[in-house]
Design a protein around this motif. Structure first.
Motif, PDB file in Angstrom:
ATOM      1  N   GLN A 159       0.828  -1.204   0.000  1.00  0.00           N
ATOM      2  CA  GLN A 159       0.000   0.000   0.000  1.00  0.00           C
ATOM      3  C   GLN A 159       0.863   1.257   0.000  1.00  0.00           C
ATOM      4  N   LYS A 160       1.906   1.257   0.826  1.00  0.00           N
ATOM      5  CA  LYS A 160       2.780   2.422   0.905  1.00  0.00           C
ATOM      6  C   LYS A 160       3.573   2.603  -0.380  1.00  0.00           C
ATOM      7  N   PHE A 161       4.076   1.508  -0.937  1.00  0.00           N
ATOM      8  CA  PHE A 161       4.877   1.611  -2.156  1.00  0.00           C
ATOM      9  C   PHE A 161       4.019   2.107  -3.316  1.00  0.00           C
ATOM     10  N   PHE A 162       2.803   1.594  -3.429  1.00  0.00           N
ATOM     11  CA  PHE A 162       1.907   2.084  -4.478  1.00  0.00           C
ATOM     12  C   PHE A 162       1.545   3.555  -4.245  1.00  0.00           C
ATOM     13  N   GLU A 163       1.452   3.943  -2.994  1.00  0.00           N
ATOM     14  CA  GLU A 163       1.185   5.350  -2.677  1.00  0.00           C
ATOM     15  C   GLU A 163       2.317   6.233  -3.198  1.00  0.00           C
ATOM     16  N   ILE A 164       3.550   5.758  -3.044  1.00  0.00           N
ATOM     17  CA  ILE A 164       4.702   6.529  -3.515  1.00  0.00           C
ATOM     18  C   ILE A 164       4.713   6.615  -5.038  1.00  0.00           C
ATOM     19  N   ILE A 165       4.590   5.467  -5.708  1.00  0.00           N
ATOM     20  CA  ILE A 165       4.732   5.495  -7.168  1.00  0.00           C
ATOM     21  C   ILE A 165       3.514   6.102  -7.864  1.00  0.00           C
ATOM     22  N   SER A 166       2.392   6.170  -7.169  1.00  0.00           N
ATOM     23  CA  SER A 166       1.220   6.801  -7.782  1.00  0.00           C
ATOM     24  C   SER A 166       1.314   8.323  -7.743  1.00  0.00           C
ATOM     25  N   SER A 167       2.373   8.847  -7.109  1.00  0.00           N
ATOM     26  CA  SER A 167       2.536  10.302  -7.021  1.00  0.00           C
ATOM     27  C   SER A 167       3.523  10.846  -8.049  1.00  0.00           C
ATOM     28  N   PHE A 168       3.943   9.998  -9.005  1.00  0.00           N
ATOM     29  CA  PHE A 168       4.815  10.470 -10.077  1.00  0.00           C
ATOM     30  C   PHE A 168       4.103  11.502 -10.943  1.00  0.00           C
ATOM     31  N   ASP A 169       4.890  12.348 -11.586  1.00  0.00           N
ATOM     32  CA  ASP A 169       4.365  13.261 -12.597  1.00  0.00           C
ATOM     33  C   ASP A 169       3.963  12.432 -13.817  1.00  0.00           C
TER      34      ASP A 169
END
Length: 236
Positions: free
Chosen positions: A81-91
């Motif tokens: 969940q945390k990792f997807f949260e990080i990568i979903s914030s890419f430009d």
């Protein structure tokens, strides 16, 4: 002269297995992550891993976490969940993904008889499909995880390079490329494409798009290469 802004990076991950029977996965796919330098959020990913390691110092009663790298199949749901949260914030403009998908029962037996040929032929073709979609006109570097089939490794690499060189020559492109096969722990981008690949695979294999929804905005195309094939060569 720094040409980092002009060099395109393509990271590759495969999903599914090469068991062409009712016991194997329904799909086999190659998934791609396309980025330019500088690679943003890598420090955030690294810091999250160190944060997880530091928890071992304070949570003595819990299972010790020895996390060398992120891997979607192995990581627990909280880490996912945390990792997807990080990568979903890419430009969205700086990160793109592409998926090349095969329904395994529809693959002609002659095309999968020799596993290393099946792997390299489809990897080579999927790369060329992606280069077409990108209208490639700049230097690029491809980085894959370690090749999954150890047999005839040098021949596999040679065939892959031959296919890419032929693509560049046939289109009269004045560009350079290189390709590397690294372990996923060496690259945050290989770990990112692993997560993207896992999410896409779950959508097709299990009908679960909950994680796919977090990364779908980056996807250039999902090509189901066997969609027009009606023959199933075995039941799955």
């Amino acid at each position: 002269m720094n040409n980092s802004q002009n060099t395109l990076y393509i990271f590759v991950d495969e999903a599914g297995d090469m068991d062409f029977s009712s016991k194997g996965s329904k799909h086999y796919m190659f998934n791609f992550l396309v980025k330019n330098r500088p690679f943003n959020l890598h420090e955030k990913i690294a810091n999250y891993r160190y944060e997880l390691l530091e928890r071992n110092l304070y949570n003595q009663d819990s299972t010790r976490l020895d996390l060398e790298s992120f891997h979607a199949h192995k990581d627990n749901k909280y880490i996912k969940q945390k990792f997807f949260e990080i990568i979903s914030s890419f430009d969205e403009k700086s990160v793109k993904a592409y998926s090349y998908i095969l329904e395994k029962p529809k693959v002609n037996p002659s095309k999968r008889k020799v596993k290393e040929h099946f792997y390299i032929n489809n990897l080579s073709y999927s790369i060329q499909r992606l280069l077409d979609i990108l209208n490639i006109d700049t230097n690029f570097i491809i980085i894959t995880d370690r090749l999954p089939i150890a047999k005839n490794r040098s021949k596999q690499i040679g065939a892959l390079k031959k296919g890419i060189k032929g693509y560049i020559r046939q289109r009269g492109l004045d560009i350079r490329y290189d390709i590397f096969h690294h372990c996923s722990a060496s690259s945050a981008n290989l770990q990112i494409v692993d997560y993207i690949s896992w999410a896409i695979f779950r959508k097709y294999e299990h009908g679960d798009d909950s994680y796919y929804d977090k990364i779908k905005t980056y996807i250039l195309d999902e090509e189901l290469m066997t969609k027009d094939t009606e023959v199933n060569h075995y039941e799955r």
